[in-house]
Design a protein around this motif. Structure first.
Motif, PDB file in Angstrom:
ATOM      1  N   GLN A 120       0.820  -1.210   0.000  1.00 25.17           N
ATOM      2  CA  GLN A 120       0.000   0.000   0.000  1.00 25.17           C
ATOM      3  C   GLN A 120       0.854   1.260   0.000  1.00 25.17           C
ATOM      4  N   GLU A 123       1.504   1.645  -3.567  1.00 24.82           N
ATOM      5  CA  GLU A 123       0.305   2.135  -4.262  1.00 24.82           C
ATOM      6  C   GLU A 123       0.099   3.625  -4.023  1.00 24.82           C
ATOM      7  N   HIS A 124       0.291   4.063  -2.810  1.00 23.90           N
ATOM      8  CA  HIS A 124       0.074   5.486  -2.508  1.00 23.90           C
ATOM      9  C   HIS A 124       1.102   6.361  -3.225  1.00 23.90           C
ATOM     10  N   ILE A 127      -0.142   6.373  -6.808  1.00 28.76           N
ATOM     11  CA  ILE A 127      -1.343   7.213  -6.924  1.00 28.76           C
ATOM     12  C   ILE A 127      -0.950   8.688  -6.956  1.00 28.76           C
ATOM     13  N   LEU A 153      -4.013   5.528 -13.164  1.00 28.81           N
ATOM     14  CA  LEU A 153      -4.350   6.036 -11.837  1.00 28.81           C
ATOM     15  C   LEU A 153      -5.561   5.288 -11.261  1.00 28.81           C
ATOM     16  N   ASP A 154      -6.587   5.110 -12.057  1.00 31.64           N
ATOM     17  CA  ASP A 154      -7.779   4.385 -11.607  1.00 31.64           C
ATOM     18  C   ASP A 154      -7.428   2.960 -11.197  1.00 31.64           C
ATOM     19  N   GLU A 156      -4.468   1.885 -10.134  1.00 27.80           N
ATOM     20  CA  GLU A 156      -3.685   1.926  -8.891  1.00 27.80           C
ATOM     21  C   GLU A 156      -4.606   2.107  -7.686  1.00 27.80           C
ATOM     22  N   LYS A 157      -5.617   2.945  -7.820  1.00 28.09           N
ATOM     23  CA  LYS A 157      -6.577   3.150  -6.735  1.00 28.09           C
ATOM     24  C   LYS A 157      -7.358   1.865  -6.449  1.00 28.09           C
ATOM     25  N   ASP A 160      -5.221  -0.532  -4.476  1.00 28.60           N
ATOM     26  CA  ASP A 160      -5.151  -0.116  -3.079  1.00 28.60           C
ATOM     27  C   ASP A 160      -6.395  -0.579  -2.319  1.00 28.60           C
TER      28      ASP A 160
END
Length: 178
Positions: A120, A123-124, A127, A153-154, A156-157, A160
């Motif tokens: 995470q 991921e952050h 993002i 981006l979508d 990656e979110k 997460d």
């Protein structure tokens, strides 16, 4: 001082401005990061205890390969060579994941909780990077590039959120009980 904005077509380009060069340089950074991550995720998958987390890492490995291909398309749209520049942030995040593997016991859900934490953090970082790059692309009039970066981006979110679900559905609670 007057600045001239040279924009051409859907993937307009601001000439060789310092802003454009900065943007391309940051693309090179995330390109390296994604390539480095694509090599680290299988190790994280192998270290995972639960099948759910291992499957999530396997899925993310495939998605990361898609992100690399997407970045190559972005470079092409910009008329730039797809080139990687070492990303110190991703190198550090992967080192941290390796340390978690080394510092936790094999076969425990404590290790899985640590791997989720490490993933995470990655991921952050991604993002934040893709969100900013998408915005910069829009500022320069690179609408095609902006759309590609938004898709990544979508994704990656969503990754997460999927990692949070694995943690909250059972990993954290069972790790606390070990």
């Amino acid at each position: 001082m007057e600045t001239t904005k040279k924009v051409t077509g859907k993937t307009g380009k601001m000439g060789n401005s310092e802003f454009h060069e900065f943007f391309v340089d940051e693309l090179k950074d995330i390109y390296w990061a994604e390539k480095h991550l694509s090599k680290a995720l299988p190790k994280m998958q192998k270290a995972a205890t639960s099948h759910e987390l291992a499957d999530a890492f396997e899925k993310h490995t495939e998605e990361t390969k898609t992100h690399i291909t997407t970045l190559e398309q972005v470079f092409e749209l910009l008329g730039e060579k797809a080139q990687a520049k070492k990303c110190d942030a991703m190198e550090g995040l992967v080192e941290e994941a390796n340390a978690i593997i080394a510092d936790t016991e094999t076969g425990t859900l404590t290790r899985d909780a640590g791997l989720i934490l490490a993933a995470q953090k990655v991921e952050h970082y991604e993002i934040a990077t893709y969100g900013t790059l998408r915005t910069l692309a829009g500022t320069m009039g690179h609408s095609d590039v902006m759309e590609l970066l938004q898709r990544t981006l979508d994704n990656e979110k969503a990754t997460d959120v999927a990692l949070t679900e694995v943690a909250e559905n059972f990993v954290n609670e069972q790790a606390a009980a070990e």
